[in-house]
Enzyme design. Structure first.
Site, PDB file in Angstrom:
ATOM      1  N   HIS A 182       2.981  -6.011  15.498  1.00 41.69           N
ATOM      2  CA  HIS A 182       2.032  -7.088  15.182  1.00 41.69           C
ATOM      3  C   HIS A 182       0.583  -6.595  15.292  1.00 41.69           C
ATOM      4  O   HIS A 182      -0.323  -7.389  15.565  1.00 41.69           O
ATOM      5  CB  HIS A 182       2.231  -8.295  16.103  1.00 41.69           C
ATOM      6  CG  HIS A 182       3.617  -8.861  16.082  1.00 41.69           C
ATOM      7  ND1 HIS A 182       3.994  -9.881  15.234  1.00 41.69           N
ATOM      8  CD2 HIS A 182       4.725  -8.539  16.793  1.00 41.69           C
ATOM      9  CE1 HIS A 182       5.267 -10.174  15.437  1.00 41.69           C
ATOM     10  NE2 HIS A 182       5.735  -9.368  16.380  1.00 41.69           N
ATOM     11  N   SER A 312     -20.635   6.956   1.571  1.00 42.60           N
ATOM     12  CA  SER A 312     -21.519   5.834   1.260  1.00 42.60           C
ATOM     13  C   SER A 312     -22.767   6.334   0.551  1.00 42.60           C
ATOM     14  O   SER A 312     -23.282   7.408   0.863  1.00 42.60           O
ATOM     15  CB  SER A 312     -21.910   5.093   2.533  1.00 42.60           C
ATOM     16  OG  SER A 312     -22.877   4.094   2.260  1.00 42.60           O
ATOM     17  N   LYS A 318     -21.427   8.646   6.746  1.00 42.14           N
ATOM     18  CA  LYS A 318     -20.181   7.878   6.685  1.00 42.14           C
ATOM     19  C   LYS A 318     -19.141   8.642   5.872  1.00 42.14           C
ATOM     20  O   LYS A 318     -19.431   9.171   4.800  1.00 42.14           O
ATOM     21  CB  LYS A 318     -20.437   6.511   6.057  1.00 42.14           C
ATOM     22  CG  LYS A 318     -19.300   5.513   6.231  1.00 42.14           C
ATOM     23  CD  LYS A 318     -19.743   4.133   5.755  1.00 42.14           C
ATOM     24  CE  LYS A 318     -18.737   3.060   6.142  1.00 42.14           C
ATOM     25  NZ  LYS A 318     -17.478   3.220   5.408  1.00 42.14           N
ATOM     26  N   GLU A 325      -6.728   5.583   0.377  1.00 36.22           N
ATOM     27  CA  GLU A 325      -7.159   4.483  -0.483  1.00 36.22           C
ATOM     28  C   GLU A 325      -6.664   4.675  -1.911  1.00 36.22           C
ATOM     29  O   GLU A 325      -6.212   3.725  -2.574  1.00 36.22           O
ATOM     30  CB  GLU A 325      -8.684   4.359  -0.452  1.00 36.22           C
ATOM     31  CG  GLU A 325      -9.219   3.814   0.863  1.00 36.22           C
ATOM     32  CD  GLU A 325     -10.726   3.863   0.972  1.00 36.22           C
ATOM     33  OE1 GLU A 325     -11.262   3.298   1.946  1.00 36.22           O
ATOM     34  OE2 GLU A 325     -11.378   4.469   0.095  1.00 36.22           O
TER      35      GLU A 325
END
Length: 460
Positions: A182, A312, A318, A325
């Site tokens: 969970h 970014s 970043k 992805e």
């Protein structure tokens, strides 16, 4: 300005670009279907070329096509299968549902090239299409293309991914971490166990593909228009399967019910469903990696994926999990493709499925993108990630759920109280248990050893 020549078919005359290798029927389809700009995939055109070459050889073996015609057709068809003539296959995938336009496209190109090479008098229908119909050629092309893509591209890619997963699982077999259910802290597992789980998913996916190929390898060629084999030699279908097997090295067989092979696309729907299952597996793996890599300061931060590119355009420094992805997007596409293929598969009206081109496009795309992304996941995400041991060990030491291991000794209620106190105080379970039980430090070290708590779960 484009120059044109006049071509003729059974409907009359038509203007065709002077340098086009196709004829009037292809041009009519180009005129009729300016819909998406998407054309039939390379592997589908390859399959068409293989089928036309095999048909010429089989008809020659059956003494239905003379040597000169057969050799001219085979030479031109081999150029089609090799990809030399792809620019002359311009028809949109959203065309006649049988794919007749694409079949005639192949027939016209092959006839044109054959006649240009030797003035052999090759006719696109009478010779190139001898013993065939679009209604068996196009389903056969889907089967041949999918089988070859699965065996030559997809399965080797999954094999590589599986190998990398197993190797890293072995490497990290004793590195314990916090398990999660969970998305909440749970009993510990090892990184090796997590990766072994992923490896098992991929292994099962390979088995599913191989099982689906048992149906895909059965070809409907020889059924011609409706499955009865009208205008084809009785041995044509079996000989075609044997010829294609000899040419490609893949074990094709003639479908023992040609009506089923032409009127349905159940085998393609099955294969797509197995690709969807693999997509679910890959998305689970990719999302686990994204969660484990999250941070680096405010997330879970268990691993660090290889930095591949700046993350970014506005935030310097970043770095994002770009490969996982991309994997997730591939999986979304495959799942969507499966929905299209499922709808297409039910469009077998009486003796013919009439969504063959869109089934072909989506199925072959799914095979291609899963085959292409799997090695990227293996080599640029799984192979190169490093474990952030400090974060992993700190989280594991502070995990109150470890108290579960004390249940057999102190009971569930006592364990719950210790866990709640550990949460409240922000102290390790061992320290709270020392204060609230008769267990010694040595006993607690033994009972709460994270690596010992991970043993089991995989049968050797």
């Amino acid at each position: 300005m484009t120059q044109y020549r006049t071509e003729r078919d059974s409907m009359g005359e038509l203007q065709v670009p002077v340098d086009a290798l196709y004829g009037a029927q292809t041009q009519r389809a180009v005129n009729n279907f300016p819909i998406s700009g998407l054309t039939m995939p390379r592997e589908f055109i390859r399959a068409l070329g293989l089928i036309k070459s095999a048909a010429a050889q089989v008809n020659n073996d059956l003494d239905l096509l003379d040597d000169n015609l057969a050799e001219a057709i085979k030479a031109a068809a081999q150029q089609v299968s090799a990809g030399d003539l792809d620019e002359h296959f311009p028809i949109d995938i959203f065309q006649t549902g049988s794919g007749t336009s694409s079949n005639m496209n192949a027939n016209e190109v092959i006839a044109h090239v054959a006649n240009h090479a030797g003035d052999a008098g090759v006719h696109p229908n009478d010779h190139v299409n001898m013993g065939q119909s679009s209604n068996d050629v196009i389903p056969t092309s889907i089967h041949v293309a999918a089988c070859l893509m699965a065996s030559e591209q997809l399965l080797p890619a999954l094999d590589h991914l599986h190998t990398v997963l197993v190797a890293r699982s072995d490497e990290l077999s004793t590195v314990a971490k916090t398990g999660r259910t969970h998305l909440m802290d749970a009993m510990p597992v090892t990184f090796g166990q997590e990766l072994a789980c992923w490896a098992k998913q991929i292994d099962s996916g390979r088995a599913r593909i191989r099982a689906a190929l048992e149906r895909m390898r059965q070809l409907p060629q020889g059924g011609t228009a409706v499955g009865t084999g009208i205008n084809a030699h009785p041995e044509f279908g079996a000989r075609m399967a044997a010829q294609l097997s000899a040419t490609t090295g893949f074990d094709f067989a003639s479908n023992d019910n040609l009506f089923e092979g032409i009127s349905s696309q159940d085998a393609a729907v099955e294969l797509s469903g197995q690709l969807k299952t693999i997509a679910c597996s890959l998305m689970k793996i990719a999302n686990d990696l994204r969660w484990m890599n999250s941070g680096p300061l405010a997330g879970i931060g268990e691993i660090e994926l290889t930095a591949l590119q700046p993350g970014s355009s506005i935030m310097p420094g970043k770095v994002n999990p770009v490969i996982p992805e991309a994997v997730c997007m591939v999986c979304a596409q495959v799942i969507g493709n499966d929905a299209t293929i499922t709808v297409g598969g039910q469009a077998g009206n009486f003796q013919l499925n009439v969504m063959l081109p869109v089934i072909a496009y989506n199925l072959l795309q799914s095979l291609e993108i899963v085959a292409n992304v799997s090695p990227l996941l293996a080599d640029h995400a799984i192979q190169g990630f490093s474990v952030r041991s400090d974060n992993v060990e700190d989280a594991l030491a502070r995990n109150p759920i470890l108290v579960t291991a004390l249940n057999p000794v102190i009971g569930y209620e006592k364990g719950a109280a210790i866990a709640k106190q550990a949460y409240k105080d922000g102290r390790p379970v061992k320290q709270v248990a020392l204060d609230n039980t008769d267990l010694s430090a040595a006993e607690l070290d033994r009972l709460l050893d994270p690596v010992e708590l991970t043993k089991g779960g995989i049968k050797s």
